[in-house]
Design a protein around this motif. Structure first.
Motif, PDB file in Angstrom:
ATOM      1  N   ASP A   1     -32.582  -9.131  51.058  1.00  0.00           N
ATOM      2  CA  ASP A   1     -33.774  -9.931  51.333  1.00  0.00           C
ATOM      3  C   ASP A   1     -33.427 -11.348  51.768  1.00  0.00           C
ATOM      4  OD1 ASP A   1     -35.371  -7.825  50.704  1.00  0.00           O
ATOM      5  OD2 ASP A   1     -35.770  -8.454  48.636  1.00  0.00           O
ATOM      6  N   TYR A   2     -32.364 -11.897  51.230  1.00  0.00           N
ATOM      7  CA  TYR A   2     -32.020 -13.297  51.483  1.00  0.00           C
ATOM      8  C   TYR A   2     -31.246 -13.463  52.790  1.00  0.00           C
ATOM      9  CZ  TYR A   2     -30.084 -17.964  50.682  1.00  0.00           C
ATOM     10  OH  TYR A   2     -29.729 -19.270  50.791  1.00  0.00           O
ATOM     11  N   SER A   3     -30.249 -12.603  53.004  1.00  0.00           N
ATOM     12  CA  SER A   3     -29.338 -12.767  54.154  1.00  0.00           C
ATOM     13  C   SER A   3     -29.647 -11.840  55.317  1.00  0.00           C
ATOM     14  CB  SER A   3     -27.888 -12.541  53.707  1.00  0.00           C
ATOM     15  OG  SER A   3     -27.504 -13.505  52.746  1.00  0.00           O
ATOM     16  N   GLY A   4     -30.553 -10.905  55.140  1.00  0.00           N
ATOM     17  CA  GLY A   4     -30.822  -9.923  56.184  1.00  0.00           C
ATOM     18  C   GLY A   4     -29.914  -8.716  56.021  1.00  0.00           C
ATOM     19  N   GLU A   5     -28.626  -8.940  56.230  1.00  0.00           N
ATOM     20  CA  GLU A   5     -27.605  -7.923  55.984  1.00  0.00           C
ATOM     21  C   GLU A   5     -26.399  -8.579  55.336  1.00  0.00           C
ATOM     22  OE1 GLU A   5     -27.350  -4.403  59.124  1.00  0.00           O
ATOM     23  OE2 GLU A   5     -27.428  -6.331  60.173  1.00  0.00           O
ATOM     24  N   LEU A   6     -25.658  -7.776  54.571  1.00  0.00           N
ATOM     25  CA  LEU A   6     -24.395  -8.225  53.988  1.00  0.00           C
ATOM     26  C   LEU A   6     -23.301  -7.232  54.354  1.00  0.00           C
ATOM     27  CD1 LEU A   6     -25.534  -9.209  50.372  1.00  0.00           C
ATOM     28  CD2 LEU A   6     -25.090 -10.753  52.298  1.00  0.00           C
ATOM     29  N   PRO A   7     -22.137  -7.729  54.774  1.00  0.00           N
ATOM     30  CA  PRO A   7     -21.037  -6.821  55.095  1.00  0.00           C
ATOM     31  C   PRO A   7     -20.493  -6.138  53.841  1.00  0.00           C
ATOM     32  CG  PRO A   7     -20.704  -8.986  56.104  1.00  0.00           C
ATOM     33  CD  PRO A   7     -21.816  -9.132  55.099  1.00  0.00           C
ATOM     34  N   MET A   8     -20.325  -4.846  53.928  1.00  0.00           N
ATOM     35  CA  MET A   8     -19.730  -4.049  52.856  1.00  0.00           C
ATOM     36  C   MET A   8     -18.659  -3.155  53.466  1.00  0.00           C
ATOM     37  SD  MET A   8     -21.464  -1.014  50.617  1.00  0.00           S
ATOM     38  CE  MET A   8     -20.443   0.089  49.644  1.00  0.00           C
ATOM     39  N   ALA A   9     -17.552  -2.974  52.771  1.00  0.00           N
ATOM     40  CA  ALA A   9     -16.448  -2.174  53.293  1.00  0.00           C
ATOM     41  C   ALA A   9     -16.216  -0.935  52.440  1.00  0.00           C
ATOM     42  CB  ALA A   9     -15.171  -3.007  53.342  1.00  0.00           C
ATOM     43  N   TYR A  10     -16.208   0.214  53.085  1.00  0.00           N
ATOM     44  CA  TYR A  10     -15.672   1.431  52.479  1.00  0.00           C
ATOM     45  C   TYR A  10     -14.198   1.497  52.863  1.00  0.00           C
ATOM     46  CZ  TYR A  10     -20.107   3.354  50.894  1.00  0.00           C
ATOM     47  OH  TYR A  10     -21.283   3.568  50.219  1.00  0.00           O
ATOM     48  N   VAL A  11     -13.346   1.732  51.878  1.00  0.00           N
ATOM     49  CA  VAL A  11     -11.902   1.639  52.082  1.00  0.00           C
ATOM     50  C   VAL A  11     -11.200   2.893  51.562  1.00  0.00           C
ATOM     51  CG1 VAL A  11      -9.798   0.418  51.351  1.00  0.00           C
ATOM     52  CG2 VAL A  11     -11.821  -0.886  52.076  1.00  0.00           C
ATOM     53  N   VAL A  12     -10.285   3.402  52.370  1.00  0.00           N
ATOM     54  CA  VAL A  12      -9.364   4.458  51.930  1.00  0.00           C
ATOM     55  C   VAL A  12      -8.049   3.777  51.573  1.00  0.00           C
ATOM     56  CG1 VAL A  12      -8.145   6.571  52.537  1.00  0.00           C
ATOM     57  CG2 VAL A  12     -10.428   6.144  53.462  1.00  0.00           C
ATOM     58  N   PRO A  13      -7.700   3.706  50.286  1.00  0.00           N
ATOM     59  CA  PRO A  13      -6.439   3.056  49.921  1.00  0.00           C
ATOM     60  C   PRO A  13      -5.236   3.910  50.330  1.00  0.00           C
ATOM     61  CG  PRO A  13      -7.930   3.265  48.026  1.00  0.00           C
ATOM     62  CD  PRO A  13      -8.442   4.152  49.105  1.00  0.00           C
TER      63      PRO A  13
ATOM     64  N   ALA B   1      -5.381   2.064  54.066  1.00  0.00           N
ATOM     65  CA  ALA B   1      -5.042   3.073  55.070  1.00  0.00           C
ATOM     66  C   ALA B   1      -6.125   3.198  56.135  1.00  0.00           C
ATOM     67  CB  ALA B   1      -4.820   4.428  54.411  1.00  0.00           C
ATOM     68  N   ASP B   2      -7.389   3.059  55.752  1.00  0.00           N
ATOM     69  CA  ASP B   2      -8.501   3.197  56.691  1.00  0.00           C
ATOM     70  C   ASP B   2      -9.721   2.501  56.107  1.00  0.00           C
ATOM     71  OD1 ASP B   2      -9.799   3.911  58.983  1.00  0.00           O
ATOM     72  OD2 ASP B   2      -9.815   6.066  58.598  1.00  0.00           O
ATOM     73  N   THR B   3     -10.660   2.139  56.977  1.00  0.00           N
ATOM     74  CA  THR B   3     -11.838   1.431  56.487  1.00  0.00           C
ATOM     75  C   THR B   3     -12.998   1.548  57.461  1.00  0.00           C
ATOM     76  OG1 THR B   3     -12.650  -0.695  55.624  1.00  0.00           O
ATOM     77  CG2 THR B   3     -11.223  -0.769  57.562  1.00  0.00           C
ATOM     78  N   CYS B   4     -14.186   1.336  56.947  1.00  0.00           N
ATOM     79  CA  CYS B   4     -15.396   1.266  57.766  1.00  0.00           C
ATOM     80  C   CYS B   4     -16.316   0.225  57.142  1.00  0.00           C
ATOM     81  CB  CYS B   4     -16.091   2.622  57.827  1.00  0.00           C
ATOM     82  SG  CYS B   4     -17.654   2.605  58.746  1.00  0.00           S
ATOM     83  N   VAL B   5     -16.778  -0.709  57.945  1.00  0.00           N
ATOM     84  CA  VAL B   5     -17.660  -1.780  57.471  1.00  0.00           C
ATOM     85  C   VAL B   5     -19.084  -1.478  57.915  1.00  0.00           C
ATOM     86  CG1 VAL B   5     -18.241  -4.227  57.672  1.00  0.00           C
ATOM     87  CG2 VAL B   5     -15.842  -3.514  57.423  1.00  0.00           C
ATOM     88  N   ILE B   6     -20.010  -1.588  57.002  1.00  0.00           N
ATOM     89  CA  ILE B   6     -21.435  -1.391  57.297  1.00  0.00           C
ATOM     90  C   ILE B   6     -22.206  -2.607  56.830  1.00  0.00           C
ATOM     91  CG2 ILE B   6     -21.262   1.117  57.078  1.00  0.00           C
ATOM     92  CD1 ILE B   6     -22.670   0.748  54.296  1.00  0.00           C
ATOM     93  N   GLY B   7     -23.469  -2.674  57.204  1.00  0.00           N
ATOM     94  CA  GLY B   7     -24.341  -3.711  56.695  1.00  0.00           C
ATOM     95  C   GLY B   7     -25.313  -3.128  55.687  1.00  0.00           C
ATOM     96  N   ILE B   8     -25.450  -3.784  54.566  1.00  0.00           N
ATOM     97  CA  ILE B   8     -26.454  -3.360  53.590  1.00  0.00           C
ATOM     98  C   ILE B   8     -27.578  -4.402  53.591  1.00  0.00           C
ATOM     99  CG2 ILE B   8     -24.849  -2.061  52.160  1.00  0.00           C
ATOM    100  CD1 ILE B   8     -24.777  -4.433  50.236  1.00  0.00           C
ATOM    101  N   LEU B   9     -28.796  -3.911  53.499  1.00  0.00           N
ATOM    102  CA  LEU B   9     -29.945  -4.795  53.607  1.00  0.00           C
ATOM    103  C   LEU B   9     -30.019  -5.752  52.423  1.00  0.00           C
ATOM    104  CD1 LEU B   9     -32.673  -2.298  54.867  1.00  0.00           C
ATOM    105  CD2 LEU B   9     -31.311  -3.920  56.208  1.00  0.00           C
TER     106      LEU B   9
END
Length: 584
Positions: free
Chosen positions: A497-509, A487-495
């Motif tokens: 060490d290896y990749s710098g940032e990794l995409p993570m999604a908060y999701v409203v089902p 239904a809705d979502t927001c993607v953030i970056g989490i720190l």
């Protein structure tokens, strides 16, 4: 050092000796299309069709396929309100008046009437609690509080906490003509009283340059940490931004904005986007503004048809509804010719979806903030459909810089924090020297937003950096929203060490998916895996949701619909303390 600007052959000619109502009501700027301002209603009440126009005379006009009889009375009512406020409350220059109400057809009249007295407007979110409103009243040192009958209890409680006398509370009565309380005066009564009496005030005529420092608004920024800050905005700032947008959109050519066009006022007027872009820019360009008190999607669709709305100023959650709500296909929206989306980036996928829904519309994005008194970039008239993912190009008269982490300024294609210099920038945070020092620097505003600016001036906002690759959260959000269970979502970056940032999604089902996930941990993990696969199957490896998926009941947003990513980044940081770092 690289300065990013948009060349313009049209002079801006920004007056620096006018207040906002003097600019809107008393003068005809060269960038303005004046022939429409006297011949059609300026404001239309969505529920009733009641129109309010420029001067006091009875007339009728055609808006869409509907004919409206209305009294042309904006100037008349503004004068009556100013005179009434002066006579009854002695509202004086430099004092603040708080507007605590949803959108109302009299909202612009309130602003301009208060400004006629040299006073300051501070608008509060009607969803505020008494404590939140009391904080704004105290911070702004408000002497009067104007509210809607539905919020009277909160207004009384907040006024008591802030030391505003109860007798200085006034109610709007356009939605409720019958008075809910004989002890509370109404705006209609104040206006009528002001019109019945000789003029009791002398309107200030500003000295050259004075509009740049004379306060018009104390607009409270939504902030993600701590209490909101009062952004001090001069009269010059919104005037400048209106002219900049009119020049950028080539309003005088009557191509993107034509005679007969009608704008919808569904964004909240207390927010800077609704206040400057939706309200004042639409009126300046001669478009009647249909005022919607509260956003309801099906009623929104009905209003688009009822008034043949041509111009929409929206935020991403509304775009999502246009694309995904089951009611949308029931309505023929071919008459919509312009859509600007602001407050948060819009993905290419979502843009492509809304093109199908609104096939005749020019569609693009804008970027701005309260501290810049709104629009910094906007999609240009050179394209019907803006560059996917771009927030547009700088408005004429605005200069951008990119500040890199090492303290140097970025060139074309380099990522860093966006700095803005322009005539519409706010002055400071009121009574907050420390915050002012952090954000306002020698005429520049530090936005806190990461950008990349291309050679052609197109600005791309909010990017993650994964193994050196740039990833736009809006792109992933647009794709995730195509998943049938989201239904809705927001993607953030989490720190990491290896990749710098990794995409993570908060999701409203969606409700059914949420029930399945709540009923069984296995179903919850299955749904998360399905969303991760949905991205992995269609996106490059560095765009995959290597940071995972977390379910949430609601995505935090501010009043304009902007995703509050920092809130979710802080939440993710707290939840991952002590956990092993993810690796690809």
């Amino acid at each position: 050092m690289t300065d990013f600007t948009t060349p313009s052959t049209i002079p801006l000619s920004i007056p620096d000796n006018l207040t906002l109502p003097q600019f809107i009501l008393d003068t005809n700027h060269p960038a303005r299309v004046t022939k429409r301002t006297l011949s059609s209603p300026w404001l239309i009440e969505d529920a009733t069709g009641r129109g309010v126009g420029f001067e006091e005379r009875v007339g009728s006009s055609q808006v869409g396929d509907r004919s409206f009889a209305h009294a042309f009375q904006v100037r008349h009512r503004v004068h009556g309100l100013a005179n009434g406020l002066k006579l009854k409350y002695n509202v004086a220059e430099g004092q603040a008046v708080c507007l605590f109400t949803p959108n109302d057809i009299d909202f612009p009249i309130l602003i301009w009437g208060i400004h006629r007295l040299g006073a300051i407007v501070t608008s509060a979110n009607p969803a505020y609690s008494a404590d939140e409103l009391a904080y704004q009243l105290s911070t702004a040192k408000a002497v009067n509080l104007i509210t809607h009958p539905d919020f009277l209890a909160t207004a009384f409680a907040a006024a008591k906490k802030a030391g505003v006398p109860a007798e200085r509370i006034i109610i709007l009565d356009s939605a409720h003509p019958s008075r809910p309380s004989s002890s509370v005066p109404t705006i209609e009564e104040i206006i009528a009283y002001g019109l019945s009496q000789p003029t009791s005030f002398v309107e200030r005529h500003l000295n050259p340059g004075e509009a740049k420092t004379k306060l018009a608004f104390l607009s409270f920024s939504s902030g993600t940490t701590g209490k909101p800050k009062a952004v001090a905005i001069s009269h010059y700032a919104p005037i400048a931004n209106i002219i900049q947008m009119a020049v950028h959109q080539e309003a005088k050519k009557e191509e993107r904005i034509k005679p007969g066009d009608v704008a919808l006022g569904a964004l909240p007027f207390f927010h800077i986007y609704g206040l400057v872009v939706q309200m004042h820019f639409s009126i300046f360009c001669g478009m009647p503004l249909v005022v919607v008190p509260k956003f309801d999607y099906v009623r929104f669709l009905e209003s688009l048809i009822k008034y043949r709305i041509t111009h929409l100023f929206l935020v991403p959650p509304q775009i999502v509804l246009l694309c995904k709500h089951q009611a949308t296909p029931k309505y023929d929206l071919n008459h919509v010719r312009f859509v600007m989306c602001g407050a948060a980036p819009l993905s290419a996928e979502l843009t492509q979806e809304v093109i199908k829904v609104l096939p005749n519309a020019a569609i693009g994005q804008g970027y701005g903030m309260t501290e810049t008194c709104t629009t910094v970039t906007m999609f240009s008239t050179k394209r019907k459909i803006a560059v996917f993912g771009s927030a547009g190009t700088p408005l004429p008269g605005t200069t951008l810089r990119v500040l890199k982490p090492d303290g140097t300024f970025g060139k074309v294609g380099e990522q860093g924090e966006l700095l803005v210099h322009g005539p519409s920038n706010a002055l400071r945070y009121a009574n907050n020297a420390e915050a002012t020092k952090e954000t306002f620097m020698d005429g520049w505003v530090r936005t806190g937003d990461e950008v990349i600016i291309r050679e052609d001036g197109e600005v791309f906002v909010e990017l993650l950096k994964v193994r050196g690759f740039q990833v736009a959260p809006a792109e992933l959000e647009g794709h995730i929203l195509q998943h049938p269970d989201v239904a809705d979502t927001c993607v953030i970056g989490i720190l990491d060490d290896y990749s710098g940032e990794l995409p993570m999604a908060y999701v409203v089902p969606r409700p059914e998916a949420a029930k399945r996930a709540a009923a069984s941990p296995a179903e919850s993990e299955k749904l998360k895996a399905s969303i991760i696969k949905h991205v992995a199957d269609h996106k490059a490896h560095f765009k995959r949701l290597a940071g995972g998926v977390e379910f949430i009941e609601v995505i935090p947003k501010n009043a304009s619909g902007k995703l509050l990513r920092r809130v979710l980044r802080d939440r993710a940081r707290e939840s991952r303390k002590g956990q092993p770092k993810a690796k690809l």
